[in-house]
Motif scaffolding. Structure first.
Motif, PDB file in Angstrom:
ATOM      1  N   PHE A 132      29.703  42.722  36.914  1.00  0.00           N
ATOM      2  CA  PHE A 132      29.763  43.067  35.619  1.00  0.00           C
ATOM      3  C   PHE A 132      31.213  42.985  35.204  1.00  0.00           C
ATOM      4  O   PHE A 132      31.358  43.147  34.147  1.00  0.00           O
ATOM      5  CB  PHE A 132      28.954  44.344  35.217  1.00  0.00           C
ATOM      6  N   ARG A 133      31.972  43.137  36.064  1.00  0.00           N
ATOM      7  CA  ARG A 133      33.639  42.846  35.989  1.00  0.00           C
ATOM      8  C   ARG A 133      34.089  42.113  37.197  1.00  0.00           C
ATOM      9  O   ARG A 133      33.492  41.782  38.156  1.00  0.00           O
ATOM     10  CB  ARG A 133      34.249  44.212  35.871  1.00  0.00           C
ATOM     11  N   ALA A 134      35.446  41.549  36.746  1.00  0.00           N
ATOM     12  CA  ALA A 134      36.072  40.910  38.000  1.00  0.00           C
ATOM     13  C   ALA A 134      36.374  42.082  38.928  1.00  0.00           C
ATOM     14  O   ALA A 134      36.598  43.069  38.772  1.00  0.00           O
ATOM     15  CB  ALA A 134      37.360  40.305  37.073  1.00  0.00           C
ATOM     16  N   VAL A 135      36.377  41.398  40.214  1.00  0.00           N
ATOM     17  CA  VAL A 135      36.762  42.186  41.364  1.00  0.00           C
ATOM     18  C   VAL A 135      37.570  41.537  42.148  1.00  0.00           C
ATOM     19  O   VAL A 135      37.576  40.571  42.693  1.00  0.00           O
ATOM     20  CB  VAL A 135      35.321  42.703  42.083  1.00  0.00           C
ATOM     21  N   LEU A 136      38.762  42.212  42.340  1.00  0.00           N
ATOM     22  CA  LEU A 136      39.955  41.500  43.210  1.00  0.00           C
ATOM     23  C   LEU A 136      40.293  42.810  44.367  1.00  0.00           C
ATOM     24  O   LEU A 136      40.072  43.823  44.078  1.00  0.00           O
ATOM     25  CB  LEU A 136      41.213  41.270  42.298  1.00  0.00           C
ATOM     26  N   GLU A 137      40.779  42.294  45.392  1.00  0.00           N
ATOM     27  CA  GLU A 137      41.158  42.966  46.605  1.00  0.00           C
ATOM     28  C   GLU A 137      42.615  43.078  46.574  1.00  0.00           C
ATOM     29  O   GLU A 137      43.099  41.695  47.089  1.00  0.00           O
ATOM     30  CB  GLU A 137      40.506  42.970  47.785  1.00  0.00           C
ATOM     31  N   ALA A 138      43.429  43.893  46.714  1.00  0.00           N
ATOM     32  CA  ALA A 138      44.796  43.832  46.702  1.00  0.00           C
ATOM     33  C   ALA A 138      45.505  43.595  48.190  1.00  0.00           C
ATOM     34  O   ALA A 138      45.120  44.303  49.040  1.00  0.00           O
ATOM     35  CB  ALA A 138      45.582  45.150  45.887  1.00  0.00           C
TER      36      ALA A 138
END
Length: 273
Positions: A132-138
């Motif tokens: 339901f949202r963008a998901v990034l892993e740093a």
């Protein structure tokens, strides 16, 4: 490897908002030449094994991906935290949905911290199912140290961008240097030997934060790439006029330009960030 230029414009694009009738300020650019219509700067590296790496998520990202029929990439490199290179971050939600997983985001620790401060919800852990949202892993990288992104080796280059810094990117015999006005001798050494170099060239005359044509020519003489492609161009940079004056081996980019190159070296497993 295929390099796709998604956008090659400056922070305001070409045309800029404005103009006598509100239809856009083209500056010296001919509106009838489609290669003068530039969205904000970004590229995609499509590897031979199917992996893909996006460099920067500018505010035109959705339109760029649709125009180039791109719907999949597993990683994003952030060159710096300026809005014209970051503010399309929410658009990666659609790619999350296509690939069914979070996307790895690479940048210096400082840049990733800046982006996370502005878009904290994007970096929250993913709770499946669905996006339901963008998901990034740093995944922070260190300048000058080889880093594996997916299966491939990348090296990041220190750049001066006016009052801030930015990161150049080298992958095999290809390099990308957007938003740069100064390169140290050490950085030039890292760029030596590249075959194809896409480099910031905002205008013909000196600028405080971006390279201009004479500066790019000086760097080119030092680095000696076979092919130099100008990007992050403003409204002073008419495509046809540039083609008429540039020497062999130097050319202006345009949105949608595709460059075929040999696949870069694979990384060692222990280097994966």
């Amino acid at each position: 490897m295929k390099v796709v230029v998604l956008g090659c414009g400056g922070s305001a694009g070409v045309p800029m908002v404005g103009g006598e009738d509100g239809g856009g300020d083209w500056g010296d650019c001919d509106p009838s030449e489609p290669r003068n219509r530039r969205t904000r700067s970004s590229i995609l590296l499509q590897m031979d094994n199917g992996e893909a790496v996006l460099i920067d998520t500018g505010p035109d990202l959705r339109a760029q991906l649709l125009a180039q029929r791109i719907s999949r990439f597993q990683s994003i490199i952030y060159t710096h935290g300026h809005s014209d290179h970051v503010d399309g971050i929410n658009e990666v939600r659609a790619v999350n949905r296509v690939i069914g997983q979070p996307i790895k985001a690479y940048g210096t620790a400082e840049v990733l911290a800046e982006i996370e401060q502005r878009f904290s919800f994007v970096f929250k852990p993913w709770k499946p199912p669905g996006f339901f949202r963008a998901v990034l892993e740093a995944h922070p990288f260190e300048i000058g140290k080889e880093t594996a992104i997916g299966s491939y080796a990348f090296t990041f280059i220190e750049q001066q961008h006016g009052y801030a810094g930015s990161s150049g990117v080298r992958c095999g015999n290809f390099a990308y240097s957007t938003d740069v006005v100064e390169l140290s001798e050490q950085s030039l050494n890292v760029l030596e030997g590249v075959d194809t170099w896409i480099v910031d060239c905002f205008q013909l005359t000196p600028h405080v934060a971006h390279a201009w044509l004479d500066r790019v020519m000086e760097w080119r003489e030092r680095i000696k790439p076979r092919r130099t492609i100008l990007t992050h161009m403003g409204v002073a940079m008419d495509w046809a006029s540039l083609c008429a004056i540039l020497p062999d081996g130097v050319e202006p980019a345009y949105d949608g330009l595709s460059i075929d190159l040999p696949d870069p070296p694979r990384a060692n497993n222990q280097q994966v960030a």
